[in-house]
Design an enzyme around this catalytic site. Structure first.
Site, PDB file in Angstrom:
ATOM      1  N   LYS A   1      -3.287  -4.397   9.242  1.00 36.82           N
ATOM      2  CA  LYS A   1      -2.071  -4.008   9.967  1.00 36.82           C
ATOM      3  C   LYS A   1      -1.648  -5.132  10.910  1.00 36.82           C
ATOM      4  O   LYS A   1      -2.445  -5.641  11.688  1.00 36.82           O
ATOM      5  CB  LYS A   1      -2.296  -2.709  10.740  1.00 36.82           C
ATOM      6  CG  LYS A   1      -1.017  -2.242  11.430  1.00 36.82           C
ATOM      7  CD  LYS A   1      -1.081  -0.799  11.838  1.00 36.82           C
ATOM      8  CE  LYS A   1       0.179  -0.367  12.573  1.00 36.82           C
ATOM      9  NZ  LYS A   1       1.375  -0.386  11.725  1.00 36.82           N
TER      10      LYS A   1
ATOM     11  N   GLY B   1      10.205   3.371   6.929  1.00 34.56           N
ATOM     12  CA  GLY B   1       8.991   3.574   7.718  1.00 34.56           C
ATOM     13  C   GLY B   1       8.440   2.259   8.225  1.00 34.56           C
ATOM     14  O   GLY B   1       7.328   2.214   8.748  1.00 34.56           O
TER      15      GLY B   1
ATOM     16  N   HIS C   1      -6.389   1.181  13.426  1.00 37.92           N
ATOM     17  CA  HIS C   1      -5.888   0.990  12.061  1.00 37.92           C
ATOM     18  C   HIS C   1      -6.739  -0.041  11.326  1.00 37.92           C
ATOM     19  O   HIS C   1      -7.505  -0.782  11.943  1.00 37.92           O
ATOM     20  CB  HIS C   1      -4.437   0.504  12.070  1.00 37.92           C
ATOM     21  CG  HIS C   1      -3.440   1.589  12.376  1.00 37.92           C
ATOM     22  ND1 HIS C   1      -3.083   1.921  13.657  1.00 37.92           N
ATOM     23  CD2 HIS C   1      -2.728   2.412  11.554  1.00 37.92           C
ATOM     24  CE1 HIS C   1      -2.192   2.903  13.624  1.00 37.92           C
ATOM     25  NE2 HIS C   1      -1.958   3.226  12.373  1.00 37.92           N
TER      26      HIS C   1
ATOM     27  N   ARG D   1       0.836  -1.218   0.000  1.00 40.69           N
ATOM     28  CA  ARG D   1       0.000   0.000   0.000  1.00 40.69           C
ATOM     29  C   ARG D   1       0.866   1.262   0.000  1.00 40.69           C
ATOM     30  O   ARG D   1       0.656   2.176  -0.787  1.00 40.69           O
ATOM     31  CB  ARG D   1      -0.919   0.003   1.241  1.00 40.69           C
ATOM     32  CG  ARG D   1      -2.143  -0.874   1.103  1.00 40.69           C
ATOM     33  CD  ARG D   1      -2.896  -0.934   2.421  1.00 40.69           C
ATOM     34  NE  ARG D   1      -2.133  -1.741   3.374  1.00 40.69           N
ATOM     35  CZ  ARG D   1      -2.344  -3.033   3.601  1.00 40.69           C
ATOM     36  NH1 ARG D   1      -3.323  -3.644   2.984  1.00 40.69           N
ATOM     37  NH2 ARG D   1      -1.614  -3.704   4.458  1.00 40.69           N
TER      38      ARG D   1
END
Ligand code: NAD
Length: 236
Positions: A151, A91, A147, A14
């Protein structure tokens, strides 16, 4: 201005897709390789060469590797950057203590910017949380993060970063996680005492904010000296 040459690890995820799309539309960047976990569906996409992670040693020269994969992919990213003497923006969340220690050790040789959240709003929230925790000793501090259902790690990396800011300022932090629908990312930091409550909330409604932040960090990081940097360093 010379383009910032990017290798993108986690390219079909994503976040990887968002970074790919934004970089294509920005003349400041050139993606020189797209790297995916399994064999790529096509060898060239948007005139960019595609590699599987086991072929990563063959990627062309680059300025910055941007990694938004999973903890299993992170070690490969750090190793390639160390081998090539190039910068790493990552990240990827859910890293182990060992992996965090590896960032610190490798940052003696290359510039590294790892952040659990690349949004400017969360950088400001972190400062607000530290201030509230320091000025409200003895209050309960709870972090509720929400979330999307895909996740994997919990609490989120952002919740842990916010919690560390509060804990460093003296708070005893408790966490709760919600996994529901397609929520991009919400963080509520709540300070509660008898008869009053403060709620500090950040809501991400689009993952482009993280992708934009990662590209901004990459451009900033490519000309930095070796070291371990934070998103706030790139905002000065
Ligand atoms: P995703 O599941 O959609 O994509 C993950 C990608 O990583 C895929 O392309 C997959 O092929 C690749 N991958 C998985 N294992 C790998 C391995 N062993 N080697 C190489 N590549 C591998 O996930 P996503 O939503 O794009 O998120 C990716 C990461 O970024 C997660 O850790 C997520 O928590 C994190 N994230 C961080 C921020 C931030 O601002 N720091 C924002 C959003 C997501």
């Amino acid at each position: 201005m010379e383009k910032t040459r990017i290798v993108l690890l986690g390219a079909n995820g994503r976040m990887g897709q968002a970074i790919h799309r934004l970089a294509l539309a920005d003349a400041a960047f050139e993606i020189v390789a797209l790297v995916t976990r399994s064999d790529p569906k096509a060898r060239v996409v948007d005139q960019i060469a595609c590699y599987s992670v086991k072929e990563i040693a063959a990627v062309p020269d680059f300025d910055v590797l941007i990694d938004f994969s999973l903890p299993e992919g992170f070690d490969t990213a750090l190793q390639l950057c160390a081998d090539r003497g190039r910068a790493l923006v990552s990240g990827t969340t859910g890293l182990s203590e060992h992996q965090q220690a590896a960032i610190t050790a490798t940052a003696a040789k290359i510039p590294v910017l790892w952040a659990s959240n690349f949004s400017l709003g969360v950088a400001v929230l972190e400062a607000l949380v530290a201030r509230a925790a320091a000025q409200l000793p003895g209050w309960n501090c709870d972090i509720v993060e929400s979330h999307h259902v895909h996740k994997k790690d919990a609490p989120s990396g952002t919740a842990l970063t916010l919690g560390k800011a509060a804990a460093d300022a003296g708070a005893d932090v408790h966490y709760a996680s919600v996994r529901a629908g397609d929520i991009v990312g919400e963080h509520l930091v709540q300070f509660t005492s008898i008869g009053e409550r403060i709620e500090l909330v950040h809501r991400a409604t689009h993952r482009d904010i993280f992708a934009r932040g990662a590209l901004h960090a990459a451009q900033w990081l490519k000309s930095r000296a070796p070291g371990q940097y934070k998103i706030a360093d790139s905002l000065d």
